[in-house]
Write an enzyme that holds these catalytic residues in place. Structure first.
Site, PDB file in Angstrom:
ATOM      1  N   GLU A   1       0.819  -1.162   0.156  1.00 17.47           N
ATOM      2  CA  GLU A   1      -0.008   0.227   0.012  1.00 17.47           C
ATOM      3  C   GLU A   1       0.929   1.097  -0.162  1.00 17.47           C
ATOM      4  OE1 GLU A   1      -2.669   0.323   3.308  1.00 17.47           O
ATOM      5  OE2 GLU A   1      -3.022   2.331   2.637  1.00 17.47           O
TER       6      GLU A   1
ATOM      7  N   ASP B   1      -4.248  11.447   8.422  1.00 18.89           N
ATOM      8  CA  ASP B   1      -3.171  11.129   8.851  1.00 18.89           C
ATOM      9  C   ASP B   1      -2.528  11.722  10.148  1.00 18.89           C
ATOM     10  OD1 ASP B   1      -2.152   8.861   7.148  1.00 18.89           O
ATOM     11  OD2 ASP B   1      -2.389  10.579   5.825  1.00 18.89           O
TER      12      ASP B   1
END
Ligand SMILES: Cc1ncc(COP(=O)(O)O)c(C=O)c1O
Lengths: 392, 260
Positions: free
Chosen positions: B47, B58
């Site tokens: 990924e 994030d």
């Protein structure tokens, strides 16, 4: 009553799945409470006795005379409690938060006015409050940082990215994603994912409703033009909303910073492209790959690379005209209004005044103009004094 | 059957090892070394993130890696080029924020990803309600649009997401942003159970997995284990790419042992 998710193609909810159920919950609570007489009575009471509404619509005769033209009225949001229009929205959203049973309040702030208004409203309801603020803004809006702390809020400095409003909003969203079950996120402008743009517009529409009544009472006619500065666009939407269906010119003034061609500005509508920032599709300052660019403005409240989605729509529709003025022009207007009318405006609001000054020759004596004086300038005095060379 | 579906269906392991790296981090060249370490450590899928200026899903660790990559001048095209170099060896899935796709042009991005051999796209800020057009575009290019579910998703939303799911469903382990966590939620089995109840799609769990013990726990309930921030921290802490490569490979090998 259904709440718009989109304005034409703009708006939407481009946020992580984690908070989508919370947005649904907020939409439902807002739609329920909007029609609730008890809620409306509470809101009206707070706006009157806590915020100090209605704010005056003041005929600035000396300014009008100086410009040699129109009758100029100032909508005095600077006289609202805490010194800016931001409080209209925060007391409303705090009422929502309380009704929804939320235990903790968070917000982002640029100039600190929304942070102060949120901290004030959280104190009013006895809820703990955390305000995210970019380090660059903390340095230039010191007064408001102290005010927030006095009001019992925790001010969390944001060191990422451009260290301004954009980054503060990123971190506020991250906090919300993490603490979504008990935390209410008070967004400060008509930006963010749906339903926020509609909710903030609704709570700010009191500005327009009052101004409409006041101008009709004073002049017995509609104004020729309304002028408001546009950061995210809440004071402008608040004023414009009551006049959208009337034959009234509407002008939003963005920050041209050091000049539109220098790349250092905050003119998202004039110089941005469609993109997604902070949960909605709107005009955004970005590079060819969609990386968000740093905005620039002397005014922290306009230093933002995005704009509320409804403004993008109103721009495309041609219903509102968007223009911009530079840091220098805003500073000149800041000084002018202080000296001519005895009103020190916020640097944000000085952009709206500057537009009027710059284009004075476009107005005739018959014209009737309302400028939204969105806030007072105490917070900016230190910075302005430095730039103007009054202190070193 | 898509490449991802096939990967999950034909797996010999309890749970697949799915390490994450920010594309072009710490540099484009060093990123390739790290991907070699992923493969050596037993990764079943890669990924890779497309660096974005405002990664609001994030935490600080991935944010810092993203900023570093952007400072290096890494673009989506660079990340696609890295992907093209590995996609023949094992499936590569890109994690990309919606504005990067939108600015590139959804059609054009999907075409470029397909040309690079990418198997699927994960867009963390594109919930299913906004994703119709994107899903169709991905499908027309043979890409799996991988959707996310969260512990806060209602039963109705889980059903909506499952109905559109392709490849696998990305289950976010906790309400929050990416980042290593000392403990995983004890609600995780229950959450995964709620998702399983409405779909037969494979489930991969990400956000917070940072030790072999946690990975083993996740593997009891999920078909794939995604590890991101922990690996990026290891790279940042190592300071030297050779040391980082060794550390990452050795850590992934340990994890691989316990999720087999
Ligand atoms: C006094 C004042 N006016 C205007 C703004 C800009 O916000 P908006 O465009 O949402 O009214 C701010 C933001 O901080 C402000 O403090």
């Amino acid at each position: 009553m259904s709440t718009p998710v989109r304005f034409g193609p703009y708006g939407g909810r481009y946020v992580p799945e984690t908070v989508i159920p919370a947005l649904d919950e907020l939409t439902a609570a807002y739609e329920r409470l909007r029609g609730d007489p008890g809620f409306q009575a509470q809101l009206a009471e707070l706006l009157k006795n806590f915020v100090g509404r209605p704010t005056p619509l003041y005929l600035a005769e000396r300014l009008g005379a100086r410009l040699g033209g129109p009758r100029v009225y100032l909508k005095r949001e600077d006289l609202a409690h805490t010194g800016a229009h931001k409080i209209n929205n925060t007391v409303g959203q705090l009422l929502l938060a309380v009704e929804m049973g939320k235990r903790r309040i968070i917000a982002e702030t640029g100039a600190g006015q929304h942070g102060v208004a949120t901290a004030t409203s959280a104190a009013l309801f006895g809820l703990p409050c955390a305000i995210y603020m970019g380090e660059k803004d903390i340095a230039r809006q010191e007064l408001n940082v102290v005010r927030m702390k006095l009001l019992g809020a925790e001010v969390i400095p944001v060191a990422s990215g451009s260290r301004t409003l954009k980054d503060a909003m990123n971190d506020a969203i991250r906090d919300w994603v993490t603490n979504v079950s008990d935390t209410y996120y008070v967004i400060g402008s008509v930006a963010g994912p749906a339903p926020y743009p509609a909710i903030v517009r609704y709570f700010q529409s009191v500005i327009g409703h009052e101004a409409r009544e006041q101008i009709l009472a004073a002049e017995n006619r509609f104004p020729t033009e309304l002028i408001a500065c546009v950061g995210g666009g809440s004071n402008a939407m608040g004023l414009f909303s009551a006049f959208l269906d009337e034959d009234v010119r509407l002008t939003g003034v963005e920050a041209a910073g050091e000049g539109l061609d220098t790349g250092k500005h905050g003119a998202s509508i004039e110089r941005g492209r469609r993109g997604v920032l902070h949960g909605s599709l709107s005009y955004v300052l970005q590079d060819a790959y969609g990386q968000i660019l740093e905005a620039h403005s002397i005014s922290a409240g306009l230093d933002y690379p995005g704009v509320g989605p409804e403004h993008s729509f109103l721009h495309d529709e041609g219903r509102v005209r968007y223009d911009s003025v530079t840091d220098r022009e805003a500073l000149n207007a800041f000084t002018l209004l202080s000296g001519v009318e005895g009103i020190i405006p916020a640097l944000e609001s000085a952009h709206a005044i500057a537009y009027l000054v710059k284009h004075a020759d476009r107005f005739s004596r018959d014209d009737l103009v309302i400028v939204n004086l969105s806030g007072r300038g105490d917070k900016d005095v230190h910075q302005a004094a430095r730039v103007l060379g009054m202190i070193s | 059957m898509s490449r991802l579906e096939q990967l999950f269906r034909e797996r010999q392991k309890k749970s697949l090892l799915m390490p994450y790296i920010t594309g072009g981090y710490p540099t484009v060249h060093e990123c390739r070394h790290l991907l070699e370490a992923f493969i050596a450590g037993g990764a079943d899928m890669i990924e890779m993130g497309v660096p974005f200026s405002d990664p609001l899903a994030d935490g600080p660790v991935v944010q810092a890696s993203t900023q570093k990559a952007l400072d290096e001048g890494v673009t989506p095209d660079d990340v696609l080029a890295i992907a093209a170099g590995f996609s023949g060896r094992l499936p590569v899935v890109l994690l990309v924020y919606y504005n990067c796709v939108f600015a590139y042009g959804q059609e054009r991005f999907a075409a470029a990803a397909a040309a690079a051999g990418v198997a699927g796209l994960i867009v963390p800020d594109l919930p299913v309600d906004e994703a119709d057009e994107f899903i169709n575009i991905c499908r027309s290019r043979g890409l799996d649009p991988v959707l996310l579910v969260a512990p806060t998703s209602t039963a109705e939303r889980i059903r909506m997401i499952a109905a559109q799911a392709s490849g696998f469903i990305y289950c976010v382990s906790v309400a929050g942003v990416t980042g290593a966590r000392t403990s995983l939620s004890d609600q995780l089995p229950d959450f995964l159970g709620r998702v399983r109840a409405v779909t037969s799609a494979p489930l991969a769990v990400g956000f917070g997995v940072s030790t072999p013990e946690q990975a083993a726990m996740v593997a009891e309930h999920a078909d794939g284990v995604i590890i991101g921030s922990k690996l990026i921290s290891m790279v940042a802490d190592a300071g030297d790419i050779d040391i980082a490569v060794k550390a990452v490979e050795s850590f992934l090998s340990q994890v691989n042992e316990v999720i087999k």
